[in-house]
Design a protein around this motif. Structure first.
Motif, PDB file in Angstrom:
ATOM      1  N   LYS A 144      95.932  61.396  16.819  1.00 60.12           N
ATOM      2  CA  LYS A 144      95.150  60.211  16.461  1.00 60.12           C
ATOM      3  C   LYS A 144      94.306  59.751  17.650  1.00 60.12           C
ATOM      4  CE  LYS A 144      95.474  55.618  14.376  1.00 60.12           C
ATOM      5  NZ  LYS A 144      94.479  55.038  15.292  1.00 60.12           N
ATOM      6  N   SER A 147      91.347  62.012  17.798  1.00 56.85           N
ATOM      7  CA  SER A 147      90.382  61.753  16.719  1.00 56.85           C
ATOM      8  C   SER A 147      89.646  60.434  16.922  1.00 56.85           C
ATOM      9  CB  SER A 147      91.094  61.752  15.366  1.00 56.85           C
ATOM     10  OG  SER A 147      92.031  60.689  15.295  1.00 56.85           O
ATOM     11  N   ASP A 148      90.293  59.478  17.612  1.00 51.33           N
ATOM     12  CA  ASP A 148      89.661  58.180  17.852  1.00 51.33           C
ATOM     13  C   ASP A 148      88.706  58.204  19.045  1.00 51.33           C
ATOM     14  OD1 ASP A 148      91.030  57.138  15.743  1.00 51.33           O
ATOM     15  OD2 ASP A 148      92.592  56.175  16.943  1.00 51.33           O
ATOM     16  N   SER A 149      88.717  59.295  19.803  1.00 51.26           N
ATOM     17  CA  SER A 149      87.837  59.383  20.970  1.00 51.26           C
ATOM     18  C   SER A 149      86.400  59.643  20.521  1.00 51.26           C
ATOM     19  CB  SER A 149      88.312  60.489  21.912  1.00 51.26           C
ATOM     20  OG  SER A 149      88.298  61.741  21.258  1.00 51.26           O
ATOM     21  N   ASN A 150      85.460  59.497  21.442  1.00 49.87           N
ATOM     22  CA  ASN A 150      84.050  59.683  21.082  1.00 49.87           C
ATOM     23  C   ASN A 150      83.747  61.171  20.867  1.00 49.87           C
ATOM     24  OD1 ASN A 150      83.134  60.935  23.686  1.00 49.87           O
ATOM     25  ND2 ASN A 150      83.813  58.964  24.496  1.00 49.87           N
ATOM     26  N   ARG A 154      85.720  64.698  22.175  1.00 53.58           N
ATOM     27  CA  ARG A 154      86.334  65.642  21.235  1.00 53.58           C
ATOM     28  C   ARG A 154      85.763  67.042  21.415  1.00 53.58           C
ATOM     29  NH1 ARG A 154      85.696  61.404  17.455  1.00 53.58           N
ATOM     30  NH2 ARG A 154      83.973  62.509  16.436  1.00 53.58           N
TER      31      ARG A 154
END
Length: 215
Positions: A144, A147-150, A154
């Motif tokens: 998570k 996936s929440d990173s910019n 990623r």
């Protein structure tokens, strides 16, 4: 000790590394006799960035990353119980990670390793044994966080992990090929008797008769 000021080096009697990563450089001669390194049989972390092989391998009653915890190391009296070498999986992992680290530049390497520590912090587990114990939950937390990173972060993760898997694949192929060649080399040679000159002559005569029959 390696990076200590020259005026204080003689004050240091010994330095110990307990399954810690290497310095990515050879230990200088002036202190090599005072630097002692201990790693467990399945060490991974302790062999990162480690160009030296002057370490002692300790037996452990744990498996995988849990061996990083020194409390799992076997003792006899006041001494550790030593093993002859690390496991084949440890050697494979070390070679794969070394190959991978050599394929990326220092800036990317540092950024990626810092990102890994950030992911570990997101799990709120302070020790690798705790991280492994709660792995199903921690894995979801880490995924998570990724996936929440910019998007740029990623993409960097994807590029670096692709190189890691590529390095592991290349190392696996190299080891399989090496073992296959060793197996072939160790096979006993068949002692096939050579045909006698008389037998060879008779075979030639037989072939000549067959040839004359058709012409």
């Amino acid at each position: 000790m390696v990076h200590s000021h020259a005026s204080r080096r003689e004050d240091i009697l010994a330095a110990y590394s307990v399954d810690g990563p290497g310095l990515n450089e050879a230990i200088p001669d002036y202190c090599i006799d005072r630097v002692h390194k201990l790693i467990p049989e399945a060490s991974v972390i302790g062999l990162l960035l480690e160009p030296e092989s002057s370490y002692q391998v300790v037996q452990s009653d744990s498996f995988g990353f849990n061996q990083h915890d020194p409390h799992s190391w076997a003792t006899r009296g006041h001494e550790f119980v030593l093993a002859t070498s690390t496991t084949s999986l440890s050697k494979y992992t070390q070679a794969s990670i070394t190959r991978w680290l050599e394929s990326i530049d220092d800036a990317t390497r540092g950024e990626f390793l810092n990102s890994i520590f950030d992911l570990f912090e997101a799990t709120d587990d302070d020790r690798l044994s705790e991280l492994a114990k709660n792995w199903p939950v921690n894995f979801r937390i880490m995924m998570k966080a990724i996936s929440d990173s910019n998007p740029e972060t990623r993409q960097r993760w994807k590029d670096v992990t692709d190189k890691l898997f590529g390095a592991m694949t290349d190392e696996a192929k190299l080891r399989v090929t090496s073992r296959w060649q060793q197996s072939i080399a160790s096979m006993p040679k068949l002692n096939v008797p050579q045909p006698s000159k008389l037998l060879i002559e008779k075979l030639k005569q037989t072939e000549n008769k067959k040839s004359q029959k058709y012409f």
